[in-house]
Design a protein around this motif. Structure first.
Motif, short mmCIF file in Angstrom:
data_model
loop_
_atom_site.label_atom_id
_atom_site.label_comp_id
_atom_site.label_asym_id
_atom_site.label_seq_id
_atom_site.Cartn_x
_atom_site.Cartn_y
_atom_site.Cartn_z
N VAL A 8 0.75 -1.25 0.08
CA VAL A 8 -0.09 0.07 -0.06
C VAL A 8 0.81 1.21 0.08
N GLU A 9 2.14 1.21 0.50
CA GLU A 9 2.83 2.29 0.48
C GLU A 9 3.42 2.89 -0.91
N TYR A 10 3.36 2.03 -1.93
CA TYR A 10 3.49 2.28 -3.11
C TYR A 10 2.16 2.76 -3.97
N LEU A 11 1.10 2.88 -3.49
CA LEU A 11 -0.16 2.97 -3.80
C LEU A 11 -0.42 4.42 -3.74
N ALA A 12 -0.52 5.18 -5.04
CA ALA A 12 -0.89 6.78 -5.17
C ALA A 12 -2.26 6.93 -4.43
N PRO A 13 -2.22 7.87 -3.80
CA PRO A 13 -3.54 8.57 -3.27
C PRO A 13 -4.79 8.62 -4.17
N LYS A 14 -4.19 9.13 -5.36
CA LYS A 14 -5.42 8.93 -6.28
C LYS A 14 -6.16 7.72 -6.42
N GLN A 16 -5.91 5.11 -4.12
CA GLN A 16 -6.40 4.55 -3.00
C GLN A 16 -7.90 5.34 -2.90
N ASP A 76 1.26 -1.22 -13.41
CA ASP A 76 0.63 -0.38 -14.05
C ASP A 76 -0.49 -0.88 -15.03
N ILE A 113 -6.00 5.05 -14.24
CA ILE A 113 -5.39 5.60 -13.18
C ILE A 113 -3.79 4.97 -13.36
N PRO A 114 -2.77 5.69 -13.53
CA PRO A 114 -1.49 5.04 -13.70
C PRO A 114 -1.03 4.75 -12.68
N GLY A 115 0.19 3.85 -12.44
CA GLY A 115 0.76 3.16 -11.00
C GLY A 115 2.18 2.81 -11.42
N ILE A 116 2.80 2.63 -10.44
CA ILE A 116 4.16 2.16 -10.70
C ILE A 116 4.40 0.82 -11.22
N PRO A 117 4.80 0.69 -12.43
CA PRO A 117 4.97 -0.64 -13.14
C PRO A 117 5.81 -1.54 -12.58
N ARG A 201 8.56 -5.61 -3.72
CA ARG A 201 8.22 -5.05 -2.79
C ARG A 201 6.77 -5.59 -2.21
N GLU B 9 -1.38 13.80 -5.53
CA GLU B 9 -2.12 12.56 -5.65
C GLU B 9 -1.40 11.49 -6.66
N LEU B 11 1.60 10.70 -5.88
CA LEU B 11 3.02 10.57 -5.16
C LEU B 11 2.47 9.42 -4.03
N ALA B 12 3.34 8.32 -4.29
CA ALA B 12 3.12 7.13 -3.44
C ALA B 12 3.32 7.77 -1.97
N PRO B 13 2.65 7.24 -0.99
CA PRO B 13 3.13 7.24 0.64
C PRO B 13 4.33 7.14 0.71
N LYS B 14 5.16 6.25 0.42
CA LYS B 14 6.68 5.84 0.55
C LYS B 14 7.34 7.09 0.23
N GLY B 115 8.50 5.50 -8.86
CA GLY B 115 7.55 6.28 -9.14
C GLY B 115 6.82 6.15 -10.52
N ILE B 116 5.62 6.89 -10.62
CA ILE B 116 4.90 6.58 -11.87
C ILE B 116 5.83 7.34 -12.78
N ALA B 124 -1.71 6.62 -20.09
CA ALA B 124 -2.98 6.48 -19.04
C ALA B 124 -3.99 7.60 -19.74
#
Lengths: 255, 255
Positions: A8-14, A16, A76, A113-117, A201, B9, B11-14, B115-116, B124
């Motif tokens: 979850v610590e690599y999951l962007a607020p968007k 979440q 991603d 919604i993009p993410g860390i691939p 991770r 939004e 930027l991951a919590p980490k 990061g993304i 996206a």
């Protein structure tokens, strides 16, 4: 939407927020498990491997019925993920989709919604192997003829790209990786550094730095991502580094 | 560490925690500006463009002096970012670096926070152009001879990769993109769909879907990322989609 590597610590607020706002969460069981701590009220529609079409269709049907749906992908959603299949299905079915703020009349609104691939999550654990031009290739010949995969591996090797291999091996596919290594060895030195990252991770994370000639002997499965260095990549302590060219251009301390 | 596309939004919590924990934040002024809302007590060391070596050396010197340093990169620090240069400088200077939990005696500990990257943030917004094998190529010949860039573009075109172009144009470099388009046109149809994204998820965001033949006429600068479809990519409404092969393999509704 993208889950990133998993923690979850690599999951962007968007992302979440999208999960929180969803009435239905649709995804492959393995990925749903990674985010159970974030699920409260949501209905969960989980399917097994190779249930991709069913999964995306379920998400489309729910969205058309007016529900907020979060269709989750590991890494991603736009890299070998679910974003494309949803759009393909919409295209085949003649549905009109677009952004939430679109002025057109839509069958439903959609946001990717993009993410860390996996490739950057893995690269970060290896140091900096992707600092120069790279090519990503999936070795799964379930949906792509082997001739096309082979042609791409050869082109990437010829072009001296750093090569990122997705889906290098599965229980049913065990010969492809060795064939790829033999092909790359025609263009690249046996001592070319190679990094392997399994379950980046997540619980059971494994990192290996080896060489191209020793790659076929390494433990590899569907959850492993492999990064083959280019002709300039080097191993430095526990790291795999591909130089960008700064130090060749500028003398250190020059500016 | 990686800032992703820019908006907090994404930027991951980490990464947010790393910024909070830092005593010093080092980075290119443009990226520092994106995160000013997250800076409270941190000392900021900002440098201009092409100050990369100086910036990384400052981060290394502070870390060796025992300070917690956050060296920030836009997008992912491992893709044309600062992660590699830090490791290159450490290697040249014979420094011993490793993870915080390393058992070795280190000059300083180092963690690359992914990061993304710009390529998935951009993808996206375009829909799903990266659903099949792709190659990322920077067109900046400041650090890489043009012959190598040209060779890579040609290899990627031959291999039918989706092609992601970083740094397509700057004030001083204005002819490269046109040359690349001419090269790709030898292997790909003039009507191949192409997506351009400028300042993804930041103020002034722009998205354009066009074709390969019309690409040279589009507004492009250093903040634009360009995604050239492969032979199977198609435009669908406002989207650029590269099929993964599912619908060719399975009949829709088949499972």
């Amino acid at each position: 939407m993208s889950l990133g590597p998993g923690a979850v610590e690599y999951l962007a607020p968007k992302a979440q927020e999208a999960l929180k706002a969803a009435r239905v969460v649709v995804g492959y069981q393995t990925y749903i498990t990674l985010i159970t701590s974030l699920l409260t009220h949501q209905e969960v529609v989980a399917t097994g491997m190779q249930g991709e079409v069913k999964r995306c269709q379920a998400a489309i049907d729910r969205a058309r019925a007016g529900q907020w749906v979060a269709l989750v992908s590991g890494g991603d959603a736009g890299i070998y993920g679910m974003a494309g299949l949803v759009l393909e299905l919409c295209a085949v079915q003649g549905l009109k989709v677009g952004q939430v703020d679109s002025n057109d009349e839509l069958d439903f609104s959609l946001e990717v919604i993009p993410g860390i691939p996996a490739l950057t999550a893995g690269a970060a654990l290896l140091g900096a192997p992707l600092m120069h031009d790279f090519a990503a290739i999936s070795l799964s010949d379930l949906l792509t003829p082997w001739e096309i995969i082979q042609r791409r591996v050869e082109a990437a090797a010829q072009g001296d790209f750093v090569i990122v291999l997705y889906n290098p091996k599965s229980k049913k596919r065990d010969w492809q990786l060795k064939a790829v290594v033999e092909l790359v060895l025609r263009y690249r030195e046996p001592l070319t550094p190679v990094g392997l990252v399994r379950r980046a991770r997540r619980a059971g994370e494994e990192i290996i730095v080896t060489t191209l000639e020793h790659l076929p002997k390494q433990p590899v499965d569907m959850q492993t991502i492999i990064i083959v260095g280019n002709s300039q990549s080097f191993q430095y302590g526990p790291y795999l580094v591909t130089p960008r060219g700064y130090l060749a251009k500028y003398q250190v301390g020059d500016q």
